[in-house]
Scaffold this motif. Structure first.
Motif: not given
Length: 64
Positions: A1-5, A17-23, A58-64
């Motif tokens: 995701m381009e957060l600056s937008k 923000l999917p964990f799969a997109d994290f570096k 409401s920041i949370k980590a969720v399992k998808q």
């Protein structure tokens, strides 16, 4: 995701923000099971002065 937008609006946003997109650190592999805390850093580009407010709710980590 381009957060600056997100800066282009004042409207509330729900983002995922999917964990799969994290570096991983220094270009390494991200391991979600090793996360025990996190930080949010907001930076400017160049020497620009920014007068703004960002709310996080409401920041949370969720399992998808």
């Amino acid at each position: 995701m381009e957060l600056s937008k997100l800066a282009a609006t004042r409207e509330a946003q729900v983002i995922t923000l999917p964990f799969a997109d994290f570096k991983g650190k220094n270009g390494g592999t991200f391991d979600a099971s090793a996360v025990n805390h996190f930080g949010i850093y907001c930076n400017t580009i160049g020497d620009a002065t920014v007068d703004s407010v960002i709310y996080f709710d409401s920041i949370k980590a969720v399992k998808q």
